[in-house]
Scaffold this motif. Structure first.
Motif: not given
Ligand code: GUN
Ligand code: ZN
Length: 434
Positions: A88-93, A237-238, A241-243, A271-273
């Motif tokens: 539950w409740g977290k985004r990717l990283i 956000d990912e 971070w890659v940038k 491959a969304i954004h």
């Protein structure tokens, strides 16, 4: 002569791409159809009466009004995340650090890896999935467990050791050199052995140094007939971070491209954004994108432009992305793809959803000559669906006036109860009489 088995039921046979032509021109539907199989391969598909006449001595297995389709193909999963699905409740990283990496650490124990691989494959077969492309963990034993469990079930699978040399717990890290060496050893062991196929598997740019990506790129150049699977532009956000990690890169895709990790046979999950340059390059090199709709909503990633990519002719697979995805079921995954399409103003037709879960995924894995359609010469990897598996689905499909209206309630509301059973290279599994 090899004995022939005739499976009878409803059949839906795609001979075209329902994104390129109207779905009714891309498919042949038989209300009383049959699939002839011999030696684990499909030898004919057509009306039951015709096939029975052509094969008078065949063993007939009557699936009644069951719908016979190619087995579902899940083009991007993490079998080691079976145990922490629905966290539950977290985004990717945060989700990776909180739930995923601690679970993946457990795969240092080969016995745990074996038990989870068995559980995983039994679960997906019960859901009608006959092939998957999976990330394993950093541990070679997790790869061995994966391929051994698949081979024991006769399944065509793609898998690879997940490589990471930074931004993960110590117990999940390799190095550029050990990632190369261990991947190569596993590749030589498994790629092309029976129905096993190896995929070179850098997890994603944030967990690899440029040196490691370059080592993976060098390995791919040595074995260009292998697939290469990774993640691309899943969350904003990912991407930010890659940038910071790759300041010289033109965009996220360029972190792969600059290290030899962009090409045909590249499988890019999410491959969304994407930036316009990335979209153009992915098309130019004929790479494969993988739509993971339950994951993209569950982790809060975004809405993949499935209709745009599919109508443009890009190779697109459909996937659960377990355990970021919230289901093992490709039916539930098709439902989520429909819902994401609605949110984008481009609802996918049931024909397009079924095609993505079978032929589309096969095409993404570059295995369309082997799996994903009901056609002579293809492997007899099949699923038989019950289009009235629950009272609520049954009452809706009873009103249907065509096959699309009959199947759509199962796509939207169905689960493993809708799966009567599967055939893997012609061997029945899961049917009530088994
Ligand atoms: N990006 C890098 N690793 C993962 C993973 O395990 N799951 C998902 N959904 N995205 C990732
Ligand atoms: Zn993934």
């Amino acid at each position: 002569m090899t004995p022939t088995t005739l499976l009878t039921g409803q059949t839906l046979c795609f001979h075209g791409d329902p994104f390129a032509t109207h779905w009714d021109d891309a498919v042949i539907y038989e209300a009383h159809g049959a699939v002839a199989i011999a030696d684990g391969r499909i030898t004919a598909v057509g009306p039951a009466t015709t096939l029975k006449q052509a094969h008078p001595h065949a063993t007939v297995i009557d699936h009644g009004n069951g719908l016979i389709l190619p087995g579902f193909i899940d083009a991007h999963v993490h079998y080691p995340q079976t145990g922490m699905i629905a966290s539950w409740g977290k985004r990717l990283i945060d989700w990776l650090n909180t739930y995923t990496f601690p679970e993946e650490l457990k795969f240092a124990d080969p016995a745990y890896a074996r038990a989870m691989a068995d559980l995983y494959f039994d679960t997906v077969l019960a859901n009608g999935t006959t092939s998957v492309a999976s990330f394993c963990t950093v541990h070679s034993a997790s790869v061995t467990a994966f391929f051994e469990a698949a081979a024991a079930r006769g399944m065509l699978v793609v898998g690879g050791k997940t490589c990471m040399d930074r931004n993960a717990p110590d117990g999940l890290l390799d190095t550029a050199q050990t990632a190369y060496d261990d991947s190569k050893t596993l590749l030589n062991q498994w790629h092309g052995r029976g129905r096993s196929r190896y995929a070179i598997t850098p997890r994603f740019s944030p967990t690899s140094t440029p040196d490691q990506l370059a080592a993976m790129g060098a390995l791919w150049a040595e074995f260009p007939d292998c697939l290469m699977q990774t993640h691309l532009s899943e969350q904003t956000d990912e991407i930010a971070w890659v940038k910071t990690l790759y300041p010289e890169a033109r965009d996220y895709l360029d972190t792969y491209e600059a290290h030899g990790l962009l090409g045909p046979g590249g499988l890019y999950g999410h491959a969304i954004h994407l930036e316009p340059r990335e979209i153009a390059r992915l098309a130019e090199v004929d790479a494969s994108l993988v739509h993971c709709p339950t994951s993209n909503t569950f982790i809060g990633s975004g809405l993949f432009a499935a209709m745009d990519f599919c109508t443009a002719g890009q190779r697109v697979g459909l996937a659960t992305d377990t355990g970021g995805g919230s289901s093992f079921s490709m039916l539930r995954t098709m439902a989520a793809a429909y819902e994401v399409g609605q949110l984008r103003g481009t609802p996918l037709h049931p024909a397009q959803l079924l095609w993505l879960a079978t032929a589309g995924s096969a095409r993404a894995l570059r295995m369309e000559a082997e799996i994903g359609t009901l056609a002579p010469g293809m492997a007899a990897d099949l699923v038989v669906l019950d289009l009235a598996s629950t009272p609520s689905i049954a009452q809706r499909s009873a009103r249907a006036t065509d096959i699309w209206e009959a199947v759509f309630p199962t796509i939207m509301m169905g689960d493993d109860r809708a799966v009567r059973g599967v055939y893997v290279v012609g061997n029945a599994r899961g049917f009530a009489s088994d």
